[in-house]
Design a protein around this motif. Structure first.
Motif, PDB file in Angstrom:
ATOM      1  N   CYS A  25      -0.178   4.672   4.737  1.00 59.96           N
ATOM      2  CA  CYS A  25       1.030   3.946   4.344  1.00 59.96           C
ATOM      3  C   CYS A  25       1.658   4.622   3.129  1.00 59.96           C
ATOM      4  O   CYS A  25       0.988   5.339   2.380  1.00 59.96           O
ATOM      5  CB  CYS A  25       0.708   2.494   4.010  1.00 59.96           C
ATOM      6  SG  CYS A  25      -0.003   1.557   5.379  1.00 59.96           S
ATOM      7  N   SER A  26       2.920   4.369   2.920  1.00 61.21           N
ATOM      8  CA  SER A  26       3.592   4.947   1.761  1.00 61.21           C
ATOM      9  C   SER A  26       3.168   4.222   0.503  1.00 61.21           C
ATOM     10  O   SER A  26       2.887   3.017   0.515  1.00 61.21           O
ATOM     11  CB  SER A  26       5.116   4.855   1.930  1.00 61.21           C
ATOM     12  OG  SER A  26       5.513   3.495   2.058  1.00 61.21           O
ATOM     13  N   LEU A  31      -3.553   1.965  -3.414  1.00 60.67           N
ATOM     14  CA  LEU A  31      -4.268   3.213  -3.169  1.00 60.67           C
ATOM     15  C   LEU A  31      -4.984   3.190  -1.819  1.00 60.67           C
ATOM     16  O   LEU A  31      -4.993   4.190  -1.084  1.00 60.67           O
ATOM     17  CB  LEU A  31      -5.268   3.467  -4.298  1.00 60.67           C
ATOM     18  CG  LEU A  31      -4.674   3.795  -5.684  1.00 60.67           C
ATOM     19  CD1 LEU A  31      -5.784   3.932  -6.705  1.00 60.67           C
ATOM     20  CD2 LEU A  31      -3.842   5.081  -5.612  1.00 60.67           C
ATOM     21  N   GLU A  32      -5.584   2.058  -1.490  1.00 58.83           N
ATOM     22  CA  GLU A  32      -6.271   1.944  -0.197  1.00 58.83           C
ATOM     23  C   GLU A  32      -5.278   2.000   0.951  1.00 58.83           C
ATOM     24  O   GLU A  32      -5.555   2.587   2.011  1.00 58.83           O
ATOM     25  CB  GLU A  32      -7.088   0.644  -0.155  1.00 58.83           C
ATOM     26  CG  GLU A  32      -8.275   0.666  -1.108  1.00 58.83           C
ATOM     27  CD  GLU A  32      -9.054  -0.640  -1.082  1.00 58.83           C
ATOM     28  OE1 GLU A  32      -8.625  -1.565  -0.358  1.00 58.83           O
ATOM     29  OE2 GLU A  32     -10.087  -0.733  -1.788  1.00 58.83           O
ATOM     30  N   ALA A  33      -4.087   1.383   0.746  1.00 60.01           N
ATOM     31  CA  ALA A  33      -3.059   1.451   1.785  1.00 60.01           C
ATOM     32  C   ALA A  33      -2.565   2.882   1.969  1.00 60.01           C
ATOM     33  O   ALA A  33      -2.336   3.347   3.098  1.00 60.01           O
ATOM     34  CB  ALA A  33      -1.897   0.527   1.406  1.00 60.01           C
ATOM     35  N   GLU A  34      -2.422   3.591   0.864  1.00 60.54           N
ATOM     36  CA  GLU A  34      -1.989   4.981   0.935  1.00 60.54           C
ATOM     37  C   GLU A  34      -3.018   5.842   1.660  1.00 60.54           C
ATOM     38  O   GLU A  34      -2.675   6.732   2.439  1.00 60.54           O
ATOM     39  CB  GLU A  34      -1.752   5.502  -0.482  1.00 60.54           C
ATOM     40  CG  GLU A  34      -1.148   6.913  -0.516  1.00 60.54           C
ATOM     41  CD  GLU A  34      -0.890   7.378  -1.938  1.00 60.54           C
ATOM     42  OE1 GLU A  34      -0.153   8.358  -2.106  1.00 60.54           O
ATOM     43  OE2 GLU A  34      -1.432   6.762  -2.888  1.00 60.54           O
ATOM     44  N   ALA A  35      -4.304   5.542   1.441  1.00 60.57           N
ATOM     45  CA  ALA A  35      -5.364   6.291   2.124  1.00 60.57           C
ATOM     46  C   ALA A  35      -5.342   6.057   3.620  1.00 60.57           C
ATOM     47  O   ALA A  35      -5.804   6.905   4.405  1.00 60.57           O
ATOM     48  CB  ALA A  35      -6.724   5.886   1.549  1.00 60.57           C
TER      49      ALA A  35
END
Length: 581
Positions: free
Chosen positions: A35-36, A28-32
């Protein structure tokens, strides 16, 4: 993550959920950050288990899959459908500490972290529960683990060995709270010396198979991290191997030569040596035997821990001592015939040669205790395990069981020192516990204790009889004992009946049924549970006298002698005297 005693998989289930939560948070943090979003990669294959019971091992596999499916659906992901449950070879069904085919230590699979709740089996029960052959093979496979430890200790040793080999980063295990002391603590010492305990709970309630026990929860590592250690939920500087945070390591206290050959475990029978009170008294009144000796030579009142903390029972035991031969024992006709009829058949079936060869003697005859008691009219006893650390007097007609520790001293000064707050704190700190009841042992709690200078067990009581310190302690101790006896056995409720032959203490009998009902509640346990004001005052007077004997009286009266300060000073005395030995 590995649980090498996974049972039905509760720890594996929770560990899987925690791992998946961590991964999900990272995604979730990567998506924020742009990132995909990735599909979860963490699954049941990430948790490893070892379990000896086939049924439990299969339950563990099912539990892990249920956890996987629940988590996936709860977080909006499609769970596996075909098949719903797949085989999980990473949960093995085998012994986790011993390869019974090779007689070597069992191997553990590679993992970053070990967690678990290994089996709770006391050291004294390993042979009876696991068998002699298995127990001896286990001991040989783990030569650096003391042989008498609880079974759980092998999991701590196994986890630490993998850390030393750089094959494991961290471990968190549940143990009975007895791991804090005695031989069990030996597996914790190298962890503290060369790694660290970063989080622990020393004494927590726990339920195992419906039974309430007391446990310790210990998390440890070899590479010392930066986070502050936590003990019982509070930050501390360091956690010692006894799961305390003292600035000194109380577990390094040493046995003092001045205390040796004074405190002993009671005897062990291993056979029906007991006789009922009517039989015992009939034998006592019988004519003298062919050797000219009465049966009282081999008949003793039998005392266990319950007799001390509750009311004294009317139990008797045949005791032919430590060296009496079969020929000599046979002169005591009635006791010998009883033992021949009831004990010998049991002993002849024993696997121990000594049981068969010396069937008329107790298993542990304690010759060293008998020698130390020579010439004395009374001695001190304390229960091995008890809620309150109490001491009381017995005359020589009593013989203690192995669940009673006997102190071969007959002076009130020693009684007072042992019953002081100073010794109580030391015994609590140095001893282990059974559930919530502290354990007392001759080696760790008595022989390490630094008595006041000049008042040690190595000094005959007559040598300090004129010492004002000893006299003050003796007076306070005798008063405490008198007050307790008055409460336990009020003269208006009891009758003291002489025994059927001289040489034994009077029998204490209730005057009537109403008195009997009151006396049932008059026990040392109940007295110390209530701790009435008069008892507290008597103990404070005793503590003050003992503090004066140490030279700490002014601090005691000023109220600056805290429990931690007392332990620190006693530890310093122990180290100082040990260095002089």
């Amino acid at each position: 993550m590995l649980d090498p005693a996974c049972g039905s998989g509760n720890f594996l289930y929770l560990s899987l959920l925690a791992l998946k939560d961590l991964e999900h948070r990272a995604n979730l943090e990567a998506e924020a950050l742009g990132c995909s979003r990735e599909f979860p990669a963490v699954g049941p294959e990430c948790v490893l288990g070892i379990e000896l019971n086939p049924y439990a091992a299969e339950l563990a596999r099912v539990s892990v899959w249920i956890g996987e499916i629940q988590w996936m659906r709860r977080n909006g992901f499609e769970a596996s459908r075909n098949p719903i449950l797949r085989s999980l070879g990473n949960i093995e069904c085998r012994d986790a500490v011993l390869d019974v085919e090779t007689g070597r230590r069992a191997a553990w699979p590679e993992a970053n972290v070990v967690v678990g709740n290994p089996p709770f089996l006391g050291g004294s029960k390993k042979r009876s529960e696991l068998g002699l052959e298995y127990t001896e093979t286990l001991k040989a496979a783990w030569p650096h683990v003391p042989g008498g430890v609880d079974l759980v200790c092998y999991w701590f040793a196994g986890a630490w060995d993998r850390m030393v080999a750089c094959k494991l980063e961290r471990a968190g295990l549940v143990s009975t709270n007895s791991i804090r002391g005695g031989a069990n603590r030996e597996v914790i010492k190298p962890i503290v010396a060369h790694g660290r305990i970063f989080e622990a709970w020393g004494d927590e309630a726990w339920t195992v198979d419906g039974a309430a026990v007391r446990v310790s929860l210990i998390c440890f590592e070899r590479e010392r991290g930066d986070e502050t250690p936590s003990l019982n939920g509070l930050p501390v500087d360091k956690i010692n191997s006894d799961l305390t945070d003292f600035p000194f390591d109380l577990t390094s206290a040493l046995r003092l030569s001045e205390n040796k050959s004074t405190c002993f475990e009671g005897g062990q029978k291993h056979g029906p040596f007991e006789v009922d009170d009517d039989t015992a008294r009939a034998w006592l009144q019988a004519p003298r035997n062919p050797n000219g000796r009465p049966n009282s030579d081999v008949l003793r009142r039998f005392v266990n821990a319950t007799d001390i903390v509750r009311r004294m029972s009317d139990a008797w035991v045949v005791d032919f001592g430590a060296v009496m031969s079969e020929h000599e024992a046979a002169f005591f006709e009635q006791p010998f015939e009883h033992i021949h009829e009831h004990v010998k058949p049991v002993r002849m079936k024993s696997s121990l040669a000594a049981h068969r060869d010396y069937w008329w003697r107790h298993h542990r005859t304690r010759p060293e205790l008998r020698k130390a008691l020579g010439g004395k009219s009374r001695y001190l006893v304390t229960p091995v395990v008890a809620k309150h650390r109490v001491f009381t007097w017995l005359t020589m007609n009593y013989w203690p069981t192995n669940l009673v520790d006997a102190i071969a001293r007959d002076d009130d000064t020693t009684f007072g020192i042992l019953h002081s707050r100073f010794h109580e704190l030391w015994a609590l700190g140095m001893g282990t516990s059974l559930e919530d009841r502290p354990r007392y042992t001759p080696s760790t709690t008595f022989e390490t204790f630094p008595f006041p200078e000049g008042l040690t067990p190595a000094t005959p009581a007559a040598d300090y009889a004129e010492d004002p310190r000893a006299q003050a302690i003796s007076t306070a101790a005798a008063r405490l004992n008198e007050l307790r006896e008055n409460w336990l056995n009020p003269p208006d409720l009891i009758e003291r009946v002489p025994e059927v032959v001289p040489g034994y203490p009077d029998r204490i009998l209730p005057k009537d049924e109403a008195a009997a009902q009151v006396l049932k509640k008059r026990t040392l346990t109940n007295l110390y549970n209530q701790r009435p004001a008069w008892l507290d005052h008597a103990h404070r007077a005793l503590d003050e006298a003992v503090a004066d004997a140490y030279g700490w009286g002014d601090d005691f009266r000023a109220g600056t002698l805290t429990d931690d300060e007392i332990l620190a000073r006693l530890f310093h005395l122990n180290q100082e005297r040990a260095a002089r030995q």
